[in-house]
Design a protein around this motif. Structure first.
Motif, short mmCIF file in Angstrom:
data_model
loop_
_atom_site.label_atom_id
_atom_site.label_comp_id
_atom_site.label_asym_id
_atom_site.label_seq_id
_atom_site.Cartn_x
_atom_site.Cartn_y
_atom_site.Cartn_z
N LYS A 2 7.79 -2.37 -46.15
CA LYS A 2 8.97 -2.78 -45.39
C LYS A 2 9.94 -3.52 -46.29
O LYS A 2 9.52 -4.31 -47.12
CB LYS A 2 8.59 -3.70 -44.23
CG LYS A 2 7.85 -3.00 -43.13
CD LYS A 2 7.60 -3.94 -41.97
CE LYS A 2 6.87 -3.20 -40.86
NZ LYS A 2 6.74 -3.99 -39.66
N LEU A 23 18.96 7.44 -40.36
CA LEU A 23 18.05 6.92 -41.37
C LEU A 23 16.67 7.56 -41.25
O LEU A 23 16.06 7.94 -42.26
CB LEU A 23 17.92 5.40 -41.26
CG LEU A 23 19.15 4.59 -41.69
CD1 LEU A 23 18.93 3.12 -41.40
CD2 LEU A 23 19.47 4.81 -43.15
N GLU A 24 16.18 7.70 -40.03
CA GLU A 24 14.83 8.26 -39.83
C GLU A 24 14.76 9.75 -40.12
O GLU A 24 13.68 10.31 -40.20
CB GLU A 24 14.33 7.92 -38.43
CG GLU A 24 14.01 6.42 -38.31
CD GLU A 24 13.54 5.98 -36.95
OE1 GLU A 24 13.63 6.77 -35.97
OE2 GLU A 24 13.06 4.82 -36.84
N HIS A 26 15.62 10.83 -42.98
CA HIS A 26 15.27 10.87 -44.41
C HIS A 26 13.75 11.03 -44.53
O HIS A 26 13.00 10.34 -43.85
CB HIS A 26 15.73 9.58 -45.10
CG HIS A 26 15.66 9.65 -46.58
ND1 HIS A 26 14.46 9.65 -47.27
CD2 HIS A 26 16.63 9.75 -47.52
CE1 HIS A 26 14.70 9.73 -48.56
NE2 HIS A 26 16.01 9.79 -48.74
N ASN A 28 11.58 10.03 -46.61
CA ASN A 28 10.81 8.88 -47.08
C ASN A 28 10.95 7.65 -46.19
O ASN A 28 10.40 6.60 -46.51
CB ASN A 28 11.18 8.53 -48.52
CG ASN A 28 10.72 9.61 -49.48
OD1 ASN A 28 9.67 10.20 -49.29
ND2 ASN A 28 11.51 9.89 -50.49
N ILE A 29 11.70 7.78 -45.11
CA ILE A 29 11.84 6.64 -44.19
C ILE A 29 10.98 6.91 -42.96
O ILE A 29 11.20 7.88 -42.23
CB ILE A 29 13.31 6.41 -43.81
CG1 ILE A 29 14.10 5.97 -45.06
CG2 ILE A 29 13.42 5.36 -42.70
CD1 ILE A 29 15.57 5.74 -44.84
N ALA A 32 13.05 2.83 -38.86
CA ALA A 32 14.17 1.91 -39.06
C ALA A 32 14.30 1.05 -37.82
O ALA A 32 14.40 1.58 -36.71
CB ALA A 32 15.46 2.68 -39.32
N ILE A 44 13.50 -1.56 -42.75
CA ILE A 44 13.19 -0.15 -42.96
C ILE A 44 11.79 -0.04 -43.56
O ILE A 44 11.48 -0.69 -44.54
CB ILE A 44 14.22 0.52 -43.89
CG1 ILE A 44 15.62 0.47 -43.24
CG2 ILE A 44 13.81 1.96 -44.20
CD1 ILE A 44 16.71 1.03 -44.12
N THR A 45 10.94 0.77 -42.90
CA THR A 45 9.60 1.06 -43.40
C THR A 45 9.67 2.40 -44.13
O THR A 45 10.09 3.40 -43.54
CB THR A 45 8.60 1.12 -42.24
OG1 THR A 45 8.68 -0.09 -41.49
CG2 THR A 45 7.18 1.30 -42.75
N MET A 46 9.26 2.40 -45.42
CA MET A 46 9.38 3.59 -46.26
C MET A 46 8.02 4.05 -46.77
O MET A 46 7.13 3.23 -46.97
CB MET A 46 10.25 3.27 -47.48
CG MET A 46 11.62 2.80 -47.15
SD MET A 46 12.48 2.33 -48.67
CE MET A 46 13.30 0.85 -48.09
N ILE A 55 19.66 5.08 -49.79
CA ILE A 55 19.79 4.87 -48.35
C ILE A 55 21.26 5.01 -47.95
O ILE A 55 21.57 5.59 -46.90
CB ILE A 55 19.21 3.50 -47.95
CG1 ILE A 55 17.73 3.44 -48.30
CG2 ILE A 55 19.41 3.26 -46.45
CD1 ILE A 55 17.10 2.07 -48.19
#
Length: 72
Positions: A2, A23-24, A26, A28-29, A32, A44-46, A55
């Motif tokens: 995070k 964002l979600e 993506h 790798n995300i 969010a 953001i949790t990646m 981003i």
């Protein structure tokens, strides 16, 4: 992992929903979380670390939003 960010341009629940969805999208995300109080605060949790520039490129699909990292 995070990381905390600030997204400028967030002003309502509609903004939150649009930005979260973008964002979600993506790969790798994972997740969010965007808050209205304080306005634009974002966690953001990646799956793998992305730069602010990476981003921002994702956010550029929408107009009027700018992301910056919050140093903890």
């Amino acid at each position: 992992m995070k990381q905390k960010f600030q997204i400028s341009g967030i002003s309502c629940g509609g903004c939150v929903a649009r930005v979260k969805k973008t964002l979600e999208n993506h790969p790798n995300i994972e997740k969010a979380e965007i808050f209205l109080a304080p306005k634009g605060a974002t966690i953001i949790t990646m799956n793998e670390t992305l730069s602010v520039e990476d981003i921002q490129k994702q956010l550029d699909e929408l107009n009027g939003y700018t992301i910056s990292k919050i140093n903890q």
